[in-house]
Design a protein around this motif. Sequence first.
Motif, PDB file in Angstrom:
ATOM      1  N   LEU A  14       2.381   3.860   8.002  1.00 60.68           N
ATOM      2  CA  LEU A  14       3.317   4.017   6.878  1.00 60.68           C
ATOM      3  C   LEU A  14       4.672   4.539   7.359  1.00 60.68           C
ATOM      4  O   LEU A  14       5.714   4.165   6.830  1.00 60.68           O
ATOM      5  CB  LEU A  14       2.744   4.975   5.828  1.00 60.68           C
ATOM      6  CG  LEU A  14       1.659   4.404   4.910  1.00 60.68           C
ATOM      7  CD1 LEU A  14       1.110   5.493   4.004  1.00 60.68           C
ATOM      8  CD2 LEU A  14       2.186   3.259   4.068  1.00 60.68           C
ATOM      9  N   CYS A  73      16.299  10.657   8.360  1.00 60.09           N
ATOM     10  CA  CYS A  73      16.044  10.544   6.921  1.00 60.09           C
ATOM     11  C   CYS A  73      14.784  11.321   6.550  1.00 60.09           C
ATOM     12  O   CYS A  73      14.502  11.542   5.382  1.00 60.09           O
ATOM     13  CB  CYS A  73      15.883   9.082   6.522  1.00 60.09           C
ATOM     14  SG  CYS A  73      14.400   8.297   7.179  1.00 60.09           S
ATOM     15  N   TYR A  74      14.017  11.716   7.545  1.00 56.94           N
ATOM     16  CA  TYR A  74      12.734  12.409   7.347  1.00 56.94           C
ATOM     17  C   TYR A  74      11.712  11.539   6.621  1.00 56.94           C
ATOM     18  O   TYR A  74      10.705  12.041   6.129  1.00 56.94           O
ATOM     19  CB  TYR A  74      12.903  13.725   6.567  1.00 56.94           C
ATOM     20  CG  TYR A  74      13.662  14.795   7.313  1.00 56.94           C
ATOM     21  CD1 TYR A  74      13.045  15.538   8.302  1.00 56.94           C
ATOM     22  CD2 TYR A  74      14.990  15.053   7.019  1.00 56.94           C
ATOM     23  CE1 TYR A  74      13.740  16.524   8.983  1.00 56.94           C
ATOM     24  CE2 TYR A  74      15.695  16.035   7.702  1.00 56.94           C
ATOM     25  CZ  TYR A  74      15.061  16.776   8.678  1.00 56.94           C
ATOM     26  OH  TYR A  74      15.756  17.751   9.345  1.00 56.94           O
ATOM     27  N   GLY A  75      12.001  10.227   6.537  1.00 58.91           N
ATOM     28  CA  GLY A  75      11.076   9.325   5.846  1.00 58.91           C
ATOM     29  C   GLY A  75       9.709   9.305   6.504  1.00 58.91           C
ATOM     30  O   GLY A  75       8.678   9.271   5.835  1.00 58.91           O
ATOM     31  N   MET A 113      -0.603  11.464  -3.027  1.00 57.99           N
ATOM     32  CA  MET A 113      -0.420  11.812  -4.440  1.00 57.99           C
ATOM     33  C   MET A 113      -1.559  12.711  -4.892  1.00 57.99           C
ATOM     34  O   MET A 113      -1.354  13.709  -5.592  1.00 57.99           O
ATOM     35  CB  MET A 113      -0.396  10.542  -5.300  1.00 57.99           C
ATOM     36  CG  MET A 113       0.831   9.697  -5.050  1.00 57.99           C
ATOM     37  SD  MET A 113       0.741   8.116  -5.891  1.00 57.99           S
ATOM     38  CE  MET A 113       2.003   7.237  -4.981  1.00 57.99           C
ATOM     39  N   GLU A 143       6.160   3.997  10.206  1.00 57.02           N
ATOM     40  CA  GLU A 143       6.926   2.909  10.819  1.00 57.02           C
ATOM     41  C   GLU A 143       7.447   1.955   9.739  1.00 57.02           C
ATOM     42  O   GLU A 143       8.563   1.464   9.822  1.00 57.02           O
ATOM     43  CB  GLU A 143       6.021   2.171  11.795  1.00 57.02           C
ATOM     44  CG  GLU A 143       6.753   1.609  12.961  1.00 57.02           C
ATOM     45  CD  GLU A 143       5.797   1.040  13.996  1.00 57.02           C
ATOM     46  OE1 GLU A 143       5.258   1.825  14.783  1.00 57.02           O
ATOM     47  OE2 GLU A 143       5.589  -0.182  14.002  1.00 57.02           O
ATOM     48  N   ASP A 144       6.635   1.709   8.724  1.00 54.74           N
ATOM     49  CA  ASP A 144       7.065   0.894   7.586  1.00 54.74           C
ATOM     50  C   ASP A 144       8.302   1.486   6.924  1.00 54.74           C
ATOM     51  O   ASP A 144       9.168   0.768   6.445  1.00 54.74           O
ATOM     52  CB  ASP A 144       5.983   0.909   6.483  1.00 54.74           C
ATOM     53  CG  ASP A 144       4.976  -0.209   6.648  1.00 54.74           C
ATOM     54  OD1 ASP A 144       5.120  -0.983   7.605  1.00 54.74           O
ATOM     55  OD2 ASP A 144       4.058  -0.302   5.805  1.00 54.74           O
ATOM     56  N   ALA A 145       8.345   2.824   6.862  1.00 51.81           N
ATOM     57  CA  ALA A 145       9.419   3.492   6.118  1.00 51.81           C
ATOM     58  C   ALA A 145      10.643   3.745   6.980  1.00 51.81           C
ATOM     59  O   ALA A 145      11.698   4.101   6.457  1.00 51.81           O
ATOM     60  CB  ALA A 145       8.917   4.825   5.559  1.00 51.81           C
ATOM     61  N   CYS A 146      10.527   3.571   8.285  1.00 53.07           N
ATOM     62  CA  CYS A 146      11.657   3.905   9.163  1.00 53.07           C
ATOM     63  C   CYS A 146      12.750   2.847   9.026  1.00 53.07           C
ATOM     64  O   CYS A 146      12.539   1.684   9.355  1.00 53.07           O
ATOM     65  CB  CYS A 146      11.190   4.014  10.619  1.00 53.07           C
ATOM     66  SG  CYS A 146      12.536   4.452  11.736  1.00 53.07           S
ATOM     67  N   ARG A 172       0.833  -1.199   0.000  1.00 53.98           N
ATOM     68  CA  ARG A 172       0.000   0.000   0.000  1.00 53.98           C
ATOM     69  C   ARG A 172       0.868   1.250   0.000  1.00 53.98           C
ATOM     70  O   ARG A 172       1.897   1.319   0.671  1.00 53.98           O
ATOM     71  CB  ARG A 172      -0.976  -0.032   1.174  1.00 53.98           C
ATOM     72  CG  ARG A 172      -0.422   0.401   2.454  1.00 53.98           C
ATOM     73  CD  ARG A 172      -1.154  -0.203   3.635  1.00 53.98           C
ATOM     74  NE  ARG A 172      -0.165  -0.281   4.677  1.00 53.98           N
ATOM     75  CZ  ARG A 172      -0.148   0.516   5.742  1.00 53.98           C
ATOM     76  NH1 ARG A 172      -1.115   1.360   5.965  1.00 53.98           N
ATOM     77  NH2 ARG A 172       0.821   0.436   6.621  1.00 53.98           N
ATOM     78  N   TYR A 173       0.449   2.202  -0.778  1.00 55.10           N
ATOM     79  CA  TYR A 173       1.099   3.507  -0.851  1.00 55.10           C
ATOM     80  C   TYR A 173       0.042   4.540  -0.495  1.00 55.10           C
ATOM     81  O   TYR A 173      -1.153   4.245  -0.537  1.00 55.10           O
ATOM     82  CB  TYR A 173       1.599   3.769  -2.277  1.00 55.10           C
ATOM     83  CG  TYR A 173       2.775   2.912  -2.693  1.00 55.10           C
ATOM     84  CD1 TYR A 173       4.068   3.404  -2.624  1.00 55.10           C
ATOM     85  CD2 TYR A 173       2.583   1.616  -3.164  1.00 55.10           C
ATOM     86  CE1 TYR A 173       5.147   2.627  -3.010  1.00 55.10           C
ATOM     87  CE2 TYR A 173       3.663   0.834  -3.552  1.00 55.10           C
ATOM     88  CZ  TYR A 173       4.948   1.345  -3.477  1.00 55.10           C
ATOM     89  OH  TYR A 173       6.009   0.573  -3.862  1.00 55.10           O
ATOM     90  N   LYS A 217      -1.030  16.235  -3.858  1.00 53.44           N
ATOM     91  CA  LYS A 217      -0.049  16.961  -4.695  1.00 53.44           C
ATOM     92  C   LYS A 217      -0.665  17.335  -6.042  1.00 53.44           C
ATOM     93  O   LYS A 217      -0.437  18.423  -6.561  1.00 53.44           O
ATOM     94  CB  LYS A 217       1.174  16.077  -4.927  1.00 53.44           C
ATOM     95  CG  LYS A 217       1.973  15.959  -3.667  1.00 53.44           C
ATOM     96  CD  LYS A 217       3.380  15.499  -3.933  1.00 53.44           C
ATOM     97  CE  LYS A 217       4.125  15.495  -2.626  1.00 53.44           C
ATOM     98  NZ  LYS A 217       4.662  14.204  -2.262  1.00 53.44           N
ATOM     99  N   ASP A 271       8.044  12.360   5.261  1.00 59.18           N
ATOM    100  CA  ASP A 271       7.843  12.389   3.811  1.00 59.18           C
ATOM    101  C   ASP A 271       6.764  11.413   3.346  1.00 59.18           C
ATOM    102  O   ASP A 271       6.098  11.650   2.349  1.00 59.18           O
ATOM    103  CB  ASP A 271       9.157  12.074   3.089  1.00 59.18           C
ATOM    104  CG  ASP A 271      10.165  13.204   3.235  1.00 59.18           C
ATOM    105  OD1 ASP A 271       9.746  14.284   3.677  1.00 59.18           O
ATOM    106  OD2 ASP A 271      11.348  13.000   2.913  1.00 59.18           O
ATOM    107  N   ILE A 272       6.621  10.292   4.055  1.00 53.92           N
ATOM    108  CA  ILE A 272       5.665   9.295   3.585  1.00 53.92           C
ATOM    109  C   ILE A 272       4.275   9.529   4.185  1.00 53.92           C
ATOM    110  O   ILE A 272       3.285   8.979   3.709  1.00 53.92           O
ATOM    111  CB  ILE A 272       6.158   7.869   3.933  1.00 53.92           C
ATOM    112  CG1 ILE A 272       5.608   6.866   2.927  1.00 53.92           C
ATOM    113  CG2 ILE A 272       5.802   7.463   5.364  1.00 53.92           C
ATOM    114  CD1 ILE A 272       6.440   5.660   2.718  1.00 53.92           C
TER     115      ILE A 272
END
Lengths: 135, 265
Positions: free
Chosen positions: B212, B160-162, B55, B214-217, B49-50, B58, B165-166
Amino acid sequence: MDFKIIPSTCSYCGTGCGVLFQVMDGRLIDTLPMKTHPVNEGKLCIKGWNLHEHVISDKRLKSPMIRKDGELQESTWDEAIQTSADKFKSIINDHGPDSVGVLLSAKITNEENYVAQKFARAVIGTNNVDHCARL
Amino acid sequence: MQEQVREWLEQDSVDIFLGYKMVQGHPLPHCFTKENIDEIDDLIVGNARYSLEKMATKIAAAHPELKIGLLTRDCNQRALNVLYVWNQLKPDNIETISVNCCPSKLKEHGDCSYLEPEKAAPLKMMIGIDNNMDVKAAEEFGQEDRYKRWMYELQKCLKCYGCRDICPVCFCKECSLEHTDLIATGSVPPEVPIFHLVRAVHMGGRCIDCGLCEDACPVDIPLRLLYRKVNGIVSDVFDYKTGTSADQSPFNMLGEEVTLELKPI
Ligand code: SF4
Ligand code: SF4
Ligand code: SF4
Ligand code: SF4
């Protein structure tokens, strides 16, 4: 309105994380980690997250620059390559091939690294080859 | 699902539809349009999932009148509600198709990628915080032990600011996490715990617990747990349920006029 997601690979280091570029109306606007990529599994470091910034940066060089009369001036690839070749030749003539060293990069591919070390050994004639991953 | 999207695009009920498509063996977000209507045959739900709503935010910022359709899991839907409340998307311009989300005892099949949380490694269990804990269990550690465990987790941060950002509900033009007066720059890890606490405070009334971040960390910090704690307080004190309440968050300071009254110091 045009919106695309383009899968790619981060070019900043040798890890090779999978990224997705978001392109809106022909302009690269953002980068995302690819969640199903086996290397990074949906994670990126700060460089990967900001890949789009160097592509769209105003400071990005779009043509080679040669320093003439103490100032960097825009030039063509032909001229830039010829200038570098001439300079290398004269350095090698004056000081020998071991006065040159070639530092390779994690930002280029395996094959490009191979070509670069071949260039050092076969064309310049030196074993002074190293890689940024060893620094 | 495919038929519904085809109909929407053909009848111009939506201008674009954000869903998923297999590309080079990966389920990737994809923007479906009327011009490429045949691609609808490739529309899938995808098991990764994204944040399609991020999006959409934006796209809507550049094309405010565009009608956007999107595939929504439960978390996407909650995020949309927050984005409506904070005026980042106009509900009139959004159409959604809901898909099956996480499995539970009531429904076994789920399309979500957050199906099985990873098991914490022994070291993490011993000196850190297991990401699968609930707030109550995490509070059972004694005060000193708890502090040490959280600091162990937070000092792993790579800045990383992920997480920002996510995040579907991090949409600020200027982010406090990059503000040099608030958080010192130039070092990794960033100033802990302030870096994470600033973000945690901002997630009060915003975070919809999608996970999301936590997924990206890259270093597996239990961010979701931290934000759950914050939103537990928001729910207890303000009776505000982030992601489901239709009214403005108690933390929004923007409005027609200032309603706070000056008080003597
Ligand atoms: S995202 Fe970071 S770790 Fe991954 S390839 Fe790029 S620079 Fe390397
Ligand atoms: S961390 Fe805070 S300031 Fe930064 S984008 Fe998110 S909500 Fe905005
Ligand atoms: S769980 Fe993380 S990514 Fe999701 S809304 Fe909350 S802070 Fe944002
Ligand atoms: S995603 Fe993790 S490592 Fe990156 S800034 Fe957030 S907490 Fe730090």
